[in-house]
Design a protein around this motif. Structure first.
Motif, short mmCIF file in Angstrom:
data_model
loop_
_atom_site.label_atom_id
_atom_site.label_comp_id
_atom_site.label_asym_id
_atom_site.label_seq_id
_atom_site.Cartn_x
_atom_site.Cartn_y
_atom_site.Cartn_z
N ARG A 20 0.85 -1.20 0.00
CA ARG A 20 0.00 0.00 0.00
C ARG A 20 0.88 1.25 0.00
O ARG A 20 0.64 2.19 -0.76
N SER A 40 -0.33 4.64 6.09
CA SER A 40 0.15 3.27 5.89
C SER A 40 1.46 3.03 6.65
O SER A 40 1.67 1.94 7.18
N GLU A 61 -6.41 -1.09 -2.90
CA GLU A 61 -7.12 -0.96 -1.63
C GLU A 61 -8.07 -2.15 -1.42
O GLU A 61 -8.25 -2.62 -0.31
N SER A 118 -9.00 1.54 5.79
CA SER A 118 -8.86 1.12 4.39
C SER A 118 -10.21 1.18 3.68
O SER A 118 -10.31 1.59 2.52
N THR A 166 -10.95 4.64 2.78
CA THR A 166 -10.14 5.00 1.61
C THR A 166 -10.81 4.49 0.33
O THR A 166 -10.88 5.21 -0.67
N CYS A 167 -11.33 3.26 0.36
CA CYS A 167 -12.06 2.71 -0.80
C CYS A 167 -13.21 3.64 -1.19
O CYS A 167 -13.38 3.95 -2.37
#
Length: 150
Positions: A21, A48, A103, A135, A138-139
């Motif tokens: 990532r 990350s 992701e 995460s 983030t998606c």
């Protein structure tokens, strides 16, 4: 394999994906032409890096060696992205799509780690779940970015 060894094993594998990532967002920050996207990718690199540090310090606390490598699959994927971006001139949508794919892989890695929930200490499960939620957020953000890049 005792519980500590299992914990170390699960976390080392997960951290390879977190390291992927980091590398993926470094690449995205380098190739994007959108300053707002570049700033977001840099935030994700920092996030990350924190995740990786958290995982490595947990691995150490269970007697394991920190995991600093990436997955073979991630290396291949980034190589393919380099080739593709040189051909397409790194259009924003292609960069976002590749980040989203990465992701989604991270989500799978978090789910794989959580499949061992019963064998992991509660604090480790909580850490993995917290990172998985970040995460997931983030998606969602990447999907929004993809829609506006159309």
């Amino acid at each position: 394999m005792n519980r500590n060894e299992k914990t170390v094993d699960v976390l080392q594998e997960l951290n390879q994906f977190v390291n992927d990532r980091i590398e993926g967002y470094k690449h995205a920050a380098k190739v994007t032409k959108d300053p707002a996207h570049q700033s977001y990718y840099k935030d994700l690199i920092n996030q990350s890096t924190k995740f990786s540090s958290e995982i490595n310090s947990t691995i150490s606390s269970f007697g394991g060696d920190p995991e600093t490598s990436t997955t073979a699959k991630g290396k291949i994927f980034r190589g393919w992205m380099d080739v593709k971006s040189s051909i397409t001139g790194s259009d924003e949508e292609a960069v976002i799509k590749s980040n989203l794919r990465g992701e989604e892989w991270a989500q799978k890695a978090y789910n794989d780690a959580l499949d061992h929930r019963g064998e992991l200490p509660q604090n480790v499960v909580q850490m993995v779940e917290k990172q998985k939620q970040a995460s997931l957020a983030t998606c969602e953000r990447l999907r929004q970015m993809e829609k506006s890049a159309d």
